[in-house]
Enzyme design. Sequence first.
Site: not given
Ligand SMILES: *Cc1c(COP(=O)(O)O)cnc(C)c1O
Length: 396
Positions: A137, A222, A251
Amino acid sequence: MTLAELQQREQRWLMQTYKRAPVEFVRGEGAVLWDSEGREYLDFLAGISVCSVGHCHPAVVEAVREQAGRLMHVSNLFYTEPMVRLAERLSRASLGGKVFLANSGTEANECAIKLARKRAHARGVENPEIVSFERDFHGRTYGALSATPKLAEDPALGPMLPGFRSVPFDDPGALRDAVYEETAAVLIEPIQGESGVYPLSEETLLAARQACDESGALLILDEIQAGMGRTGSLWAYEQTPVRPDLLTAAKALGGGLPIGACVAAEALGDVLAPGDHGSTFAGGAVVSAAALAVLELVDDAALLRGVRERGAELREGLLGLDGVVEVRGRGLMLGVGLGDGIDAAAVGADLLGRGLIVNVPEPGTLRLLPPLTVDSDQIGRAIALISESLLSCSGG
Ligand SMILES: *Cc1c(COP(=O)(O)O)cnc(C)c1O
C-alpha cells in the site's frame, strides 16, 4: 448532536468513501479516548499509527499552540525556521541527504516516484518503471495508487499510470527478475501495514538492494507506517542490513497533524530542481513545529526501548490466548492471526463495545498499533479484553 443525527448528516454531506464505526470521539489523552457519552476506550489503533506519542501529548500541544499563535502560513516562496529545522532533524536521523516536505504519505511517495523517474531519464532510460509488491500500500493519488497493485486493479478507477509493475510479495527471485536497466525504482514497504502486517524477509530486502545496485534503480522504502519508532527503532530499516536511497515518512511524523516527507540519500538531494515539484501547504510552520516536537520525543533511546519491551509483552500475551494462531510484525506494529472460523470483524466490533479499539485489515487478522507511550498496565488490559472477546466470539 446525537450520534444518530451525526450519522444521518455525515451520510448526507460527506462522500461515502469510509465505513465508520458507530462512535463519536470527543477527547483523547495518551492511549485513552472518550466518546460523546463519556465512555472510555483504550486506543490500540492510534489513528492508524498517527498518534504515536499518545493523544494530545503536552509537548506537541504546546508546540502547536505556540506556533499557531505566532505564524501559521506564508507559503514556500519564503523562509521559515521550523521547516528548515525539521528537514535537518529528520535527515540527520536517517539518510543524511535533502528532504522534500509534503502533506501526507501518498504525497511523500509522489515525490519519491517523481525523483526516481527523473533520475532514470537522466541516465538515459526512456520508459522508467517502478516495481512494487503485490498487496503493498503506497497511497491513493494516481502515482501512489498505480504502485498499490490491489487497488490499481479496479477498472472503475482507471486508467492507472503507465510504468508500474508488481511482483509476488516477499519473493526475492521474482523481484530480481523484474528489475532491469529500465527500472527507476523498487518502491516497497519493509513491513506491509494496510494489508495485515506482513514483514518482508531480510533475504528479499537484500535481494532488492542488490538488484537496485546492479541495475542503477533506486530503493525506496515506504516507512510511512513502519517508521517513526513503530517497530522499536526510529526506522524499520535500521533493524536490517539494508539502507534505502529514498525514505518516505508520514503518519506519526506530525503527531496528528498532516505531514509527509521524502528523505533522500546524500547523492540524490539535487535531482529535483526548481519547478519540478511543490506544494502550497508543505512545510508549514505549525505542522513543522509539531513534527519537531514529535521527533524529539520519539528519537529517544528510552522510548524506543519501551516500544520493544511493550511489544514483546503484547506479543507474548497474545500468543498465549486461545484463538490466536500467530503474531506478526515488530515492536508495536502487530498483526494477530486468528484461528479458522473466528470472524475478525466480529471480534473487532465486540472489542469496540468492550472499550478497546483495534483494526481489522483483512479477514482473520487484528492489527494493533497502540501509541508508543502505552504502559504495561494498558498492554495487560488489552490482552485481557482480547481474550474475553475471543472467548465470546468463538462461541466459548
Ligand atoms: C498510510 C500509508 C500511506 C498513505 O498515507 P496517507 O497519509 O494516507 O496518504 C502510504 N504508505 C503506507 C505504507 C501507509 O501505511
